[in-house]
Design an enzyme around this catalytic site. Sequence first.
Site, mmCIF file in Angstrom:
data_model
loop_
_atom_site.group_PDB
_atom_site.id
_atom_site.type_symbol
_atom_site.label_atom_id
_atom_site.label_comp_id
_atom_site.label_asym_id
_atom_site.label_seq_id
_atom_site.Cartn_x
_atom_site.Cartn_y
_atom_site.Cartn_z
ATOM 1 N N GLU A 1 37.604 -0.445 19.168
ATOM 2 C CA GLU A 1 38.483 0.369 18.336
ATOM 3 C C GLU A 1 39.455 -0.554 17.599
ATOM 4 O O GLU A 1 40.039 -1.433 18.226
ATOM 5 C CB GLU A 1 39.279 1.370 19.174
ATOM 6 C CG GLU A 1 39.960 2.428 18.305
ATOM 7 C CD GLU A 1 40.714 3.484 19.108
ATOM 8 O OE1 GLU A 1 41.128 3.212 20.245
ATOM 9 O OE2 GLU A 1 40.877 4.586 18.575
ATOM 10 N N GLU B 1 39.931 3.311 26.015
ATOM 11 C CA GLU B 1 39.342 4.476 26.669
ATOM 12 C C GLU B 1 37.835 4.611 26.520
ATOM 13 O O GLU B 1 37.324 5.731 26.516
ATOM 14 C CB GLU B 1 39.999 5.731 26.115
ATOM 15 C CG GLU B 1 39.695 6.038 24.625
ATOM 16 C CD GLU B 1 40.724 5.508 23.642
ATOM 17 O OE1 GLU B 1 41.468 4.559 24.019
ATOM 18 O OE2 GLU B 1 40.794 6.019 22.524
ATOM 19 N N HIS C 1 46.710 8.047 30.841
ATOM 20 C CA HIS C 1 46.531 8.110 29.378
ATOM 21 C C HIS C 1 45.052 7.899 29.017
ATOM 22 O O HIS C 1 44.461 8.700 28.285
ATOM 23 C CB HIS C 1 47.418 7.033 28.737
ATOM 24 C CG HIS C 1 47.269 6.867 27.252
ATOM 25 N ND1 HIS C 1 48.227 7.289 26.367
ATOM 26 C CD2 HIS C 1 46.289 6.320 26.503
ATOM 27 C CE1 HIS C 1 47.842 7.013 25.131
ATOM 28 N NE2 HIS C 1 46.665 6.411 25.190
ATOM 29 N N GLU C 2 44.463 6.837 29.558
ATOM 30 C CA GLU C 2 43.071 6.534 29.192
ATOM 31 C C GLU C 2 42.122 7.611 29.714
ATOM 32 O O GLU C 2 41.125 7.928 29.066
ATOM 33 C CB GLU C 2 42.659 5.158 29.735
ATOM 34 C CG GLU C 2 43.533 3.993 29.261
ATOM 35 C CD GLU C 2 43.692 3.912 27.755
ATOM 36 O OE1 GLU C 2 42.768 4.308 27.035
ATOM 37 O OE2 GLU C 2 44.763 3.466 27.295
ATOM 38 N N HIS D 1 42.025 10.536 27.452
ATOM 39 C CA HIS D 1 41.158 10.269 26.299
ATOM 40 C C HIS D 1 39.692 10.600 26.582
ATOM 41 O O HIS D 1 38.915 10.782 25.648
ATOM 42 C CB HIS D 1 41.202 8.779 25.950
ATOM 43 C CG HIS D 1 42.322 8.367 25.058
ATOM 44 N ND1 HIS D 1 42.664 9.051 23.919
ATOM 45 C CD2 HIS D 1 43.152 7.296 25.114
ATOM 46 C CE1 HIS D 1 43.673 8.412 23.316
ATOM 47 N NE2 HIS D 1 43.990 7.356 24.029
#
Length: 884
Positions: free
Chosen positions: A158, A294, A326-327, A330
Amino acid sequence: MFQRLTVLALAGVLSFGLASGADAVAPFDFNSTPGRLPKTVVPTDYRIALTPDAGAKTLRGTENVALDVRRATSTIVFNTHDMTISEARFDGARVARITTENDKQLTTLALARPAAVGHHVLALAYAGKIEDAPQGLFAQDYRSPDGSSGRMLSTQFESTDARRMFPSWDEPAFRATFQLTVTIPAAWSAVSNTPVASRTAHGGRQTIVFRRTPKMPTYLVELSAGDLASTSVTGDDGVKQSVWAVRGDEQYGGYTLESAKRILSFYDEYFGVKYPLPKLDHIAIPGGFGGAMENWGAITYNENIIIHRANATLAQKQIGYSIVAHEMAHQWNGDLVTMGWWDDIWLNESFASWMAAKATDKFNPDWHWWQGQAESKENAMNADARSTVHPIQQHVVNELEADAAFDPAITYDKGQAFLRMLEAYLGEDTFRAGIRAYMRKHEYSNATTADLWNALTAASKKDVGALAKAWTEQPGYPVLTVSASCDAAGNRTVALAQQRFLIDGTTDAKTVWNVPVGIASGGGAPAYVLLTSAQQSGIPAGRCGEPLRANAGGIGYYRVAYDAPTFDANRKGFAALPDDDKIAMLYDQWALVRVGRAPLATYAALASAMGDDRNATTWGTIVTALTALERDTRATPDHDAFVAYARGLVGPLAASLGWDAKPGESVQTGELRRTLLAALGAWGDPATLAEARARFDRLAADPASMPADLQATVAGIVGTNADAATFDKLHALAQSSKDPVLAARYRAALMHVRDPNLAERALAIAVSNEVPPQQRASRFGYVAAVADWNPKLAWSFFQAHSAEITGNLSSFEKILSLGNGVPGTFWDAAAPADIEGWLKANLPPNAAEYVAKGMAKARTDGAIRARLRTEAHAFLAARGAART
Ligand SMILES: [Zn+2]
């Protein structure tokens, strides 16, 4: 990607009609999604076989792509970057011409004859390279605690770096399935998005085939390989989760696994769609990048996030927990449902941050996580108060600009704060129902912001698109001014007015937000008003003379400026207010002082009205403000008097807490103690210094004798105030520590040293081989720490050694950290023109926007510091303490 209460349901909102019209963004539609690749040829399945050569840092690959030709064409265009395609066959026939434009990151195939509408197969053979920085397939060198060296491979795609590892339609709307095959040394392990389907050994090597993935975007493909080992846990849902690390370190993954197991069950339930893959791997990269990525089913992290040795501090575990959460969020929002185009990257990032805070708070109630998140909201509000800031949703013309859309303050923190405010306004259950509908409708596909608003509108029967528009499509946020009136019976009403809050001297009279305002008087429950215009009056607000909270619970993303009588009532009742409200009021008042809308004495009045408050976050906000003032007054005659004031404010509380944890004390108390001691140490408090030195001697003799959290505090205090003997002792600890995290902690403490001669030694250490290869990204942070006390020294050193300091940052990391970091760090060390000149000469042309913003920010901050120096002088003079 990453790089941080219970929510009140806002019942009984009084609606006066919304300020804005319908939303300007449209639901996801593949054909109208922006991007450079033609949508006439769409890949549906990739079979990729890779043979990386880790020693030579090269790779060879073959690829079979199943294509859906949607309109007859004689050219096929896709992305490549720094690779050579040696052969291309379309349906078995050699293509007429292969044209690669590396600067555009595009390859165009001219077909021997036009391809008809329908299914086709493209076969490619190519050669590429293994990168040193985390972009594409990259090599990560590391040194183990036993001194041995190793190299592993991993990927970071990404936003646009899958095209460095395999030719691809590398835009997020081009979802396809992937089947990866990799040939690596026989002793290595390899991890990818899906479980291993087969493994074949041959002559010291092995070929591993992974199972086919679900339909997903290219930027989520993952491959890690090396001398790795894992530890696993399987939840009730049958999903196997593993922590992978350099062999030997996987044993420290237990905390992460236990956390991840609970988080996965929570998300399964929250999203209403079960995690769709059979396994979820958490892969520790020694170094690599500062955050995490992620990749679906195979999340990569900097090892410090998921590997926790015995000496991990609470703060490290907390940050680790929230990043894992958080990941994992995702895996749904980002992976199962992906933003159609990079304009909507906030959908991924804000949502993951908000969801992570929710999960972290739920499972760790003693951390008071949402209170701590007030700091991330404050970061966002400080960035968002500048005229140069962009809105949450920002236009990304082509994908090569996508990396620039990852702005931590706005894309992550403002978005998180806005979603929290929106959830509170719609109600927790309604919000979740909307999210579940959104997930079901768009699973294995893409979506836009409009799709999310439509789902929330359907669930809430409120026009969410209209409500959200100003918050996501325009920059900034309002300050509400509160003016109270009393009737003869003592009943209070207030008039509210909103205006954009700006700190750089500019004004904006046009923007108006739909603001859900929670108003609470005295100890009463909040009543809610939706402010939809520039001003509104006659709003009932309890009894005159009672404290008044116009952002009840501190949930709103706006600031409040109270009129003088109301401020006075709040000051008198401050000690008894809920912690969340105190935090919001302290932050707001500090912001008003910084922009010159209120004198410093008003802030000091709140700080002196804390009573017996022992909340770590409220005091943390005060210490942050005092620390800024201590720095700003350093070169002035007021410094000593200010330091005496600051020590006097927090000293008695610190003394009452002592140095050692009491049996059964809360996490908060420990955090408060460390915050106060660190501040007193930094402010040179003699008693604190003496005790820290005595404790440091004991620590140096036996590091295991002290809890990890206190070690960090003690090392920090003695590091700042070190003489040569202490410096040597701290340095010896850094060198002898077998735990790389501990070594880094001691090394960081050296960098804060005040003594200029020792600061020179610290700089030499920062670029030496003492910093293991996997921690070289810390070097800029080390130099920045030296700049705290010795800015000119650090600036000359930085210029002379910038290649060593920033050598293994990716080009994006370099732009992000230097464009902003260099002006902010060295503003007091050099003329602005010199700083700007250095950046222009040393960063690529596409960094220009970051450099301009970084310079503007540093200039504004410099002006604020000058104002605070004046404020501090006036404040001390009024106390009879200023030197004149
Ligand atoms: Zn993220």
